[in-house]
Scaffold this motif. Structure first.
Motif, PDB file in Angstrom:
ATOM      1  N   MET A   1      -9.911  11.446   5.075  1.00  0.00           N
ATOM      2  CA  MET A   1      -9.280  10.819   3.906  1.00  0.00           C
ATOM      3  C   MET A   1      -7.801  11.151   3.866  1.00  0.00           C
ATOM      4  O   MET A   1      -7.400  12.296   4.141  1.00  0.00           O
ATOM      5  N   LYS A  65     -16.923  11.026 -14.294  1.00  0.00           N
ATOM      6  CA  LYS A  65     -17.429  10.067 -13.312  1.00  0.00           C
ATOM      7  C   LYS A  65     -17.757   8.736 -13.977  1.00  0.00           C
ATOM      8  O   LYS A  65     -17.393   7.660 -13.477  1.00  0.00           O
ATOM      9  N   GLY A  70     -14.756   4.359 -10.810  1.00  0.00           N
ATOM     10  CA  GLY A  70     -14.189   3.824  -9.586  1.00  0.00           C
ATOM     11  C   GLY A  70     -12.776   3.294  -9.693  1.00  0.00           C
ATOM     12  O   GLY A  70     -12.228   2.775  -8.709  1.00  0.00           O
ATOM     13  N   LEU A  73      -9.500   7.730  -7.912  1.00  0.00           N
ATOM     14  CA  LEU A  73     -10.310   8.706  -7.187  1.00  0.00           C
ATOM     15  C   LEU A  73     -10.694   9.847  -8.120  1.00  0.00           C
ATOM     16  O   LEU A  73      -9.869  10.352  -8.876  1.00  0.00           O
ATOM     17  N   ARG A  94     -20.959  17.177  -5.923  1.00  0.00           N
ATOM     18  CA  ARG A  94     -21.374  16.212  -4.884  1.00  0.00           C
ATOM     19  C   ARG A  94     -22.427  15.264  -5.437  1.00  0.00           C
ATOM     20  O   ARG A  94     -22.324  14.040  -5.287  1.00  0.00           O
ATOM     21  N   GLY A  97     -21.190  12.708  -7.995  1.00  0.00           N
ATOM     22  CA  GLY A  97     -20.435  11.604  -7.411  1.00  0.00           C
ATOM     23  C   GLY A  97     -18.964  11.853  -7.209  1.00  0.00           C
ATOM     24  O   GLY A  97     -18.183  10.897  -7.063  1.00  0.00           O
ATOM     25  N   GLU A  99     -15.624  12.366  -5.298  1.00  0.00           N
ATOM     26  CA  GLU A  99     -15.216  11.787  -4.020  1.00  0.00           C
ATOM     27  C   GLU A  99     -14.442  12.765  -3.149  1.00  0.00           C
ATOM     28  O   GLU A  99     -14.248  12.521  -1.960  1.00  0.00           O
ATOM     29  N   LEU A 129     -17.772  16.680   1.804  1.00  0.00           N
ATOM     30  CA  LEU A 129     -16.773  15.806   1.187  1.00  0.00           C
ATOM     31  C   LEU A 129     -15.372  16.194   1.637  1.00  0.00           C
ATOM     32  O   LEU A 129     -15.147  17.329   2.074  1.00  0.00           O
TER      33      LEU A 129
END
Length: 302
Positions: A1, A65, A70, A73, A94, A97, A99, A129
């Motif tokens: 990433m 979250k 979405g 980030l 994790r 959710g 990221e 992650l």
């Protein structure tokens, strides 16, 4: 990433009785997203994670979250003084959710570089992650030195480092010797130097006060390469940066600064105490002047 842009470690608003103000927390998240930040960090030191119970921290993850949904980030800060708690919080982040993770050294224990590397790699194995390291020896008592970086840098998930040591030589070291670990601006008063050395992301506590302005500064300087305007913006920001980094009342200043923008953060949890009237007046002037000057520079026609 690859991280790019502004990542805000958001504050935790409290009611007067010290409980989390969830309505205000939702407003903070919405304000950040509407202002164009690229990521929201939940569970950082700016969010007073150390003063929250594990249950409160996990509830923050779940709440954030759902609210972020979405649109930016979602990064989780998973640090804890106890390793077993840290690993449990990591696994929960994790599963909820997250990221990416923000990970510092566990405070107080003062692990060696090898011990710290072993700790980080355990977190890596649990989470699977992307991890942004957080080098802040002023808070943790230990530095993420070269032996540490040599070991953890072999993991593909250890992909960035928020450098908050305040040591300018570390910026050069990381940029030159560890290009596989992305350099992230950490010290609020050194952002221009980070950008000069190629940083493309800023973990930005100041965005709790000026999210739109910090994003515009990033676009002008880090992405647009306009260091003339960037220096002028940074010069206007410096009194604020100095108050945050050297004033000794970091969280109080963050929360009062947000309050002056219409987003109250409420009290700070003990052992911290409220700001004195003199500092409140000083912050009012600093923020008023910074807002006027920075926005005038941002709004100039190119």
């Amino acid at each position: 990433m690859r991280f790019e842009g502004i990542y805000t470690p958001i504050m935790t608003p409290f009611h007067d009785d010290g409980t989390i103000n969830w309505d205000a927390y939702a407003e903070v998240i919405e304000w950040q997203i509407e202002s164009g930040v690229d990521g929201i960090i939940v569970g950082g030191s700016t969010g007073e994670f150390y003063a929250l119970s594990k249950e409160e921290r996990l509830e923050q993850f779940r709440f954030a979250k759902e609210r972020i949904a979405g649109r930016a980030l979602f990064m989780a800060g998973v640090n804890d003084i106890r390793v077993d708690e840290c690993l449990e919080i990591t696994a929960a982040a994790r599963d909820i959710g997250a990221e990416a993770l923000l990970v510092a050294a566990p405070p107080y224990s003062l692990p060696s570089e090898l011990e710290l590397a072993t700790h980080l790699l355990k977190i890596d194995r649990v989470a699977g992650l992307p991890i942004m390291l957080y080098n802040y020896p002023g808070r943790t008592g230990v530095e993420m030195g070269e032996d540490f970086l040599d070991r953890v840098g072999q993991s593909a998930n250890i992909c960035a480092i928020k450098e908050s040591s305040g040591d300018h030589s570390r910026i050069r070291l990381l940029a030159r010797e560890y290009p596989q670990i992305q350099l992230i601006a950490g010290g609020e008063d050194q952002v221009l130097e980070f950008y000069a050395w190629g940083a493309k992301a800023w973990v930005c506590a100041s965005a709790n006060i000026f999210p739109r302005e910090c994003k515009a500064f990033h676009n002008i300087c880090a992405m647009g390469g306009d260091f003339d305007r960037g220096r002028r913006i940074m010069s206007a920001f410096l009194p604020l940066m100095h108050a945050l980094e050297q004033g000794g009342k970091f969280l109080q200043c963050i929360k009062y600064g947000a309050e002056l923008q219409g987003h109250p953060g409420g009290m700070v949890r003990p052992p911290l105490s409220p700001m004195k009237k003199e500092l409140r007046r000083e912050m009012e002037e600093i923020i008023r002047t910074a807002r006027t000057t920075v926005n005038a520079i941002i709004d100039e026609k190119e």
